[in-house]
Design an enzyme around this catalytic site. Sequence first.
Site, short mmCIF file in Angstrom:
data_model
loop_
_atom_site.label_atom_id
_atom_site.label_comp_id
_atom_site.label_asym_id
_atom_site.label_seq_id
_atom_site.Cartn_x
_atom_site.Cartn_y
_atom_site.Cartn_z
N ASP A 68 9.55 15.89 -3.36
CA ASP A 68 9.40 14.45 -3.59
C ASP A 68 9.78 14.05 -5.01
OD1 ASP A 68 8.75 11.86 -3.09
OD2 ASP A 68 6.58 12.12 -3.13
N GLU A 87 3.15 10.54 6.25
CA GLU A 87 2.11 9.96 5.41
C GLU A 87 1.35 8.85 6.14
OE1 GLU A 87 4.22 8.90 1.79
OE2 GLU A 87 3.99 10.94 1.04
N GLU A 146 8.91 7.23 -10.58
CA GLU A 146 7.59 7.57 -10.06
C GLU A 146 7.01 8.83 -10.69
OE1 GLU A 146 7.47 8.09 -5.82
OE2 GLU A 146 5.43 8.88 -5.87
C1 GCV Z 1 6.72 4.61 -0.19
C2 GCV Z 1 5.86 9.47 -2.02
C3 GCV Z 1 5.38 8.28 -2.78
C4 GCV Z 1 4.98 7.15 -1.86
C5 GCV Z 1 6.21 6.80 -1.01
C6 GCV Z 1 6.61 8.05 -0.25
C7 GCV Z 1 7.87 7.81 0.53
O1 GCV Z 1 4.82 10.05 -1.32
O2 GCV Z 1 4.33 8.65 -3.60
O3 GCV Z 1 4.60 6.05 -2.64
O4 GCV Z 1 5.92 5.77 -0.12
O5 GCV Z 1 6.89 9.09 -1.17
O6 GCV Z 1 8.93 8.05 -0.01
O7 GCV Z 1 7.79 7.38 1.66
#
Ligand code: GCV
Length: 839
Positions: free
Chosen positions: A381, A302, A409
């Site tokens: 995720d 990411e 989340e």
């Molecule tokens: C901290 C997902 C979440 C992100 C998070 C990422 C991760 O994409 O939406 O907010 O980043 O996972 O676990 O690194």
Amino acid sequence: MRISLGLLAFPVAVTAIENGINGWLRYAPLPAHQRPSNLRLPGAIMALSNNKTSPVYTAGQELQAGIKSILNQTLPLYHEPDEWLGSTILVATTGEFYGRQNGDVKASATLADDGYLLRVRAGNVVILGQTERGALYGAFDYLSRIAQGRFSDADLVSNPDAPIRWVNQWDNMDGSIERGYAGPSIFFSNNAIPKNLNRVTQYARLLASIGINGIIVNNVNANANLLTDANIDGLGRIADAMRPYGVQVGISLNFASPQTLGGLSTFDPLDAKVISWWTDKTKRLYKRIPDMAGYLVKANSEGQPGPLTYNRTLADGANLFAKAVQPHGGIVMFRAFVYDNHINPADLKADRANHAVEFFKELDGQFMDNVVVQIKYGPIDFQVREPASPLFANIPQTNTAIELQITQEYLGHQDHLVYIAPLWKTILDFDLRADDQPSLVRDVIAGRRFSNKHGGYAGVVNVGTNTTWLGSHLAMSNLYAFGRLAWDPTQDSQVLLEDWTRLTFGSDPLVLGVITEISMASWPAYENYTGNLGIQTLTDILYTHYGPNPASQDNNGWGQWTRADRYGIGMDRTVSTGTGFSGQYPAEVAEKFESIETTPDDLLLWFHHVNYTHILKSGKSVIQHFYDAHYDGAKTAQTFPIAWESLRKKVDTDRFNEVLFRLRYQAGHSIVWRDSICQFYYNLSGIPDAAGRVGKHEYRIEAETMTLKNYKLTGVNPVETASNLTAVVLTSNSGEASAKLNFDSGKYDVAINYFDLIGGKAKYKAYLNSKLLLEWTGDLEDKLGHAFSTKLDGHSATRVTVRDVQIQKGDVLKITGVADGNELAPLDYVAILPQGVVD
Ligand code: GCV
């Protein structure tokens, strides 16, 4: 004789106002009927440590304060054996105990690292820890028993299942928290570590009481500035604040720090200058925090920097840090959440779920001994349901830990009650059948299955400054259950929930019954009204991961695809015709998921693309299952506030009202979910609901059909998040929408759907004729403690309900709205619901 007066640095006594700050450690006075008439406590507490930063010392204080609060008895607290010769609650490490006196208790040879022995016998209590924090864990166990009124004799040894029992915080240095729903950080503020760290100590206390021994305090999307000298000192203060509870502090690193903070021209992990930069930083950290737990690293994921930039492997990257912390006894948690978020959705063979195994399998055996690969429970995720990540079975020579998410989340941001332990159990108990042998995920991460030294659990918690820690009283059962499962994953989710409930709300059978019932029903209900059959949560993955938006899953590079079209839905992940993901599991499991016949219904769409008309093992078609599940789930959510209301006199007013508000909100939002998902798939497939519910709402009056003054029609995005695809917004500062009610006279519930946006607090009033029924403000950002959306969508769509309204045919219902900021008092519809109807 030295007697500690036991003046505590932390709040323990039951506060007059129950604001959640003590979590499950309230130590509420035990009602008389729960105390045995012959209750006989030892005469004193003997905590064999004079070191105020030792968890053994803390255990003494905790026992003294807890017993005072629960039983109203003040026991003196001593630290030297010769100070008291009578009966004691003795707490010590085994080493200290045997070193200083000839006790009659022989610690079992089976006491493992951090384990404890608890012996309660005829007015004498012995608590021995294999480590200092083990002794504290034993003290918390003993206190938990008496707080629940369990005074029976005990003689037990309790050992943790895995050595790594850590939590992760995704706190940013500016004080915000990524995916945090309970206010700003307790660790950071204004790019520094605050002076007052009382909340940090209180957090450590909660964590220690459930056996957590480590914490990563900053976001995995890490800021290199954490490593300045001033911040290293701040981290030292955090570690000092947590040390008395045996919680070791670690940090997330930004891979590019040598360049961005250190001014080097590179962050290549094999470059000598880079290595020495990290070695030096690590030394400085350990100088200030000699017991630092270690590092957590998110690399090449990411947009985060990582070793792949320099054509180095992920193992090269992990080992760079592992070498730096090794002389200090540190651990490197290296995340397996490495994937490309720009994959081509037109490529039917592409699959984000494949990436972790593709990146890590070939590196098995190349990681140093103090590296632990931290693996999210599922391949995508934190979805409402996923299969266990196949990576757990693919790197037998590597230490592994499971990453679970306590912060909700994808599970309703703590505004929806979702007790997650049953979901976690589906993964922990999953048998991967590596080499055709029993290979439960929990045995893999404990190191048992493949003989690995380290391993265990990482839970993303994201507590904030809100006094409830997670923003919601009921959400704390998830943190409690996480710690207890990390200690012993064989425990039953409901038993853990009941322990938590007794400690948090007391042992009244009605309270216990209601909280158990709604919590145990909550994950199945949430799955029902969000994403079914393994299709993922179906939330808006491009925005805030909260409300419904199934279309957002597809046609982008994020790879959370559902592959839904007019005819069918689901990812074909088979080896024979799909992405090959099912082949990443060991043979027995791979074979099971390869075939539609042997794939369980609840994961069908994860592994297979089928027509909407495909008949499930349940006998229903996929589309009818979607419709029915959404109606069932939302119906169950309607029962939550009603069940909770039966506790009105049984739970203190503040917590009662706060929980009721959230459960009512959830009941309303579950209908938003139900309607938008059902409408979306109806629009796409054209297949009607056999029960005739979808798109037909006989009790609704759409706002756009009402008589409007200073309101105009507007679309919403996604369209299906408004009833009849249309809403209304003000055209000037205030206006009204009214309608004559042509329903038979009688008693009704009146539900009003509106949109509650960030960026304004519109005011509404609903009248029946001239009688005010309800007055409210679009201020969920205050009431729920965090914000959803700046737009009219599935996040902001909200429903309020007025119960038991007597309506005469021909009455006029009027809603007035006053705009504020960006919030133009949006309205969607009104539902006039006969008793018992949910629509
Ligand atoms: C901290 C997902 C979440 C992100 C998070 C990422 C991760 O994409 O939406 O907010 O980043 O996972 O676990 O690194």
